[in-house]
Structure formats: C-alpha cells, structure tokens
Design a protein around this motif. Structure first.
Motif, PDB file in Angstrom:
ATOM      1  N   ASP A   9       0.829  -1.209   0.000  1.00  0.00           N
ATOM      2  CA  ASP A   9       0.000   0.000   0.000  1.00  0.00           C
ATOM      3  C   ASP A   9       0.864   1.260   0.000  1.00  0.00           C
ATOM      4  O   ASP A   9       0.574   2.221  -0.718  1.00  0.00           O
ATOM      5  CB  ASP A   9      -0.937   0.008   1.213  1.00  0.00           C
ATOM      6  N   ASN A  10       1.927   1.245   0.803  1.00  0.00           N
ATOM      7  CA  ASN A  10       2.847   2.386   0.823  1.00  0.00           C
ATOM      8  C   ASN A  10       3.530   2.573  -0.525  1.00  0.00           C
ATOM      9  O   ASN A  10       3.676   3.707  -1.005  1.00  0.00           O
ATOM     10  CB  ASN A  10       3.896   2.223   1.922  1.00  0.00           C
ATOM     11  N   TYR A  11       3.951   1.483  -1.157  1.00  0.00           N
ATOM     12  CA  TYR A  11       4.584   1.558  -2.480  1.00  0.00           C
ATOM     13  C   TYR A  11       3.604   2.122  -3.508  1.00  0.00           C
ATOM     14  O   TYR A  11       3.966   2.977  -4.317  1.00  0.00           O
ATOM     15  CB  TYR A  11       5.073   0.186  -2.905  1.00  0.00           C
ATOM     16  N   ASN A  12       2.374   1.638  -3.454  1.00  0.00           N
ATOM     17  CA  ASN A  12       1.344   2.121  -4.371  1.00  0.00           C
ATOM     18  C   ASN A  12       1.119   3.618  -4.195  1.00  0.00           C
ATOM     19  O   ASN A  12       1.068   4.364  -5.167  1.00  0.00           O
ATOM     20  CB  ASN A  12       0.044   1.351  -4.156  1.00  0.00           C
ATOM     21  N   ALA A  13       1.014   4.047  -2.972  1.00  0.00           N
ATOM     22  CA  ALA A  13       0.770   5.470  -2.713  1.00  0.00           C
ATOM     23  C   ALA A  13       1.968   6.327  -3.121  1.00  0.00           C
ATOM     24  O   ALA A  13       1.797   7.433  -3.634  1.00  0.00           O
ATOM     25  CB  ALA A  13       0.451   5.684  -1.236  1.00  0.00           C
TER      26      ALA A  13
ATOM     27  N   THR B 182       1.294   8.455  -7.941  1.00  0.00           N
ATOM     28  CA  THR B 182       1.911   9.723  -8.342  1.00  0.00           C
ATOM     29  C   THR B 182       2.417   9.674  -9.776  1.00  0.00           C
ATOM     30  O   THR B 182       3.054  10.624 -10.234  1.00  0.00           O
ATOM     31  CB  THR B 182       3.084  10.073  -7.409  1.00  0.00           C
ATOM     32  N   SER B 183       2.156   8.602 -10.504  1.00  0.00           N
ATOM     33  CA  SER B 183       2.593   8.412 -11.896  1.00  0.00           C
ATOM     34  C   SER B 183       4.100   8.569 -12.038  1.00  0.00           C
ATOM     35  O   SER B 183       4.595   9.164 -12.997  1.00  0.00           O
ATOM     36  CB  SER B 183       1.866   9.389 -12.826  1.00  0.00           C
ATOM     37  N   SER B 184       4.822   8.035 -11.087  1.00  0.00           N
ATOM     38  CA  SER B 184       6.274   8.116 -11.101  1.00  0.00           C
ATOM     39  C   SER B 184       6.851   7.097 -12.090  1.00  0.00           C
ATOM     40  O   SER B 184       6.232   6.081 -12.391  1.00  0.00           O
ATOM     41  CB  SER B 184       6.821   7.834  -9.709  1.00  0.00           C
ATOM     42  N   VAL B 185       8.039   7.369 -12.588  1.00  0.00           N
ATOM     43  CA  VAL B 185       8.737   6.471 -13.497  1.00  0.00           C
ATOM     44  C   VAL B 185       9.557   5.446 -12.723  1.00  0.00           C
ATOM     45  O   VAL B 185      10.006   4.453 -13.288  1.00  0.00           O
ATOM     46  CB  VAL B 185       9.614   7.335 -14.437  1.00  0.00           C
ATOM     47  N   ASP B 186       9.740   5.626 -11.443  1.00  0.00           N
ATOM     48  CA  ASP B 186      10.577   4.753 -10.620  1.00  0.00           C
ATOM     49  C   ASP B 186      10.203   3.271 -10.672  1.00  0.00           C
ATOM     50  O   ASP B 186      11.108   2.436 -10.649  1.00  0.00           O
ATOM     51  CB  ASP B 186      10.599   5.239  -9.175  1.00  0.00           C
TER      52      ASP B 186
END
Length: 90
Positions: free
Chosen positions: A40-44, A49-53
């Motif tokens: 859940d933390n990774y998803n948030a 956030t539409s991050s490229v990471d």
C-alpha cells in the motif's frame, strides 16, 4: 530504517522480555499484514503519483535476479578454468 526503528523499540527492554515481544512478529498473519502495508505504501508513493521509478525498479530487479541465477554456473566455470590452469589443461 526499519532496523533502526526495531532497535529503538527494543533498546530499553530486558532480555527476558524480548522473546515475548518478538514472537508475535514472526506469525504468518503479522507478516501478511506487513507485506500488505508495504504494498500500500509503495502504491501510494510511486503508482498513484505516476512516477517512473517502478520501471527502474523492475529493470534493476530483473538485472539483479538474472545475475543471481547465472552466478552458480559462472562459479563452476571459473573453478574449472582454475583447475585446468593448475593442471596444465586447456
């Protein structure tokens, strides 16, 4: 960071109280909840956030995984080369 938090939690405890504190953390239910919380933390943090990471995480994770899978074969190959060099083979 997690180890530091764990250390700070147990720093003031007595040794005889430690097993009763750690035992619930080793249950399957606690581990499942921890994994769900981490996901859940990774998803948030990354997905929402539409991050490229996450793309980088998959690429580097795949690279590391393939290296670890190939490592035993490479070690056998290097040992064979060393043995051949010591005994005059090719």
């Amino acid at each position: 960071m997690a180890m530091r938090n764990f250390y700070n939690e147990i720093k003031g405890m007595k040794v005889k109280d430690l097993p009763s504190y750690i035992k619930p953390m080793l249950s399957i239910d606690y581990i499942k909840k921890s994994i769900c919380k981490a996901m859940d933390n990774y998803n948030a943090k990354y997905i929402q956030t539409s991050s490229v990471d996450p793309v980088y995480h998959v690429c580097f994770g795949g690279m590391i995984f393939s290296y670890l899978v190939a490592l035993p074969e490479e070690r056998r190959h290097l040992e064979h080369q060393q043995h051949a060099k010591e005994h005059g083979g090719h």
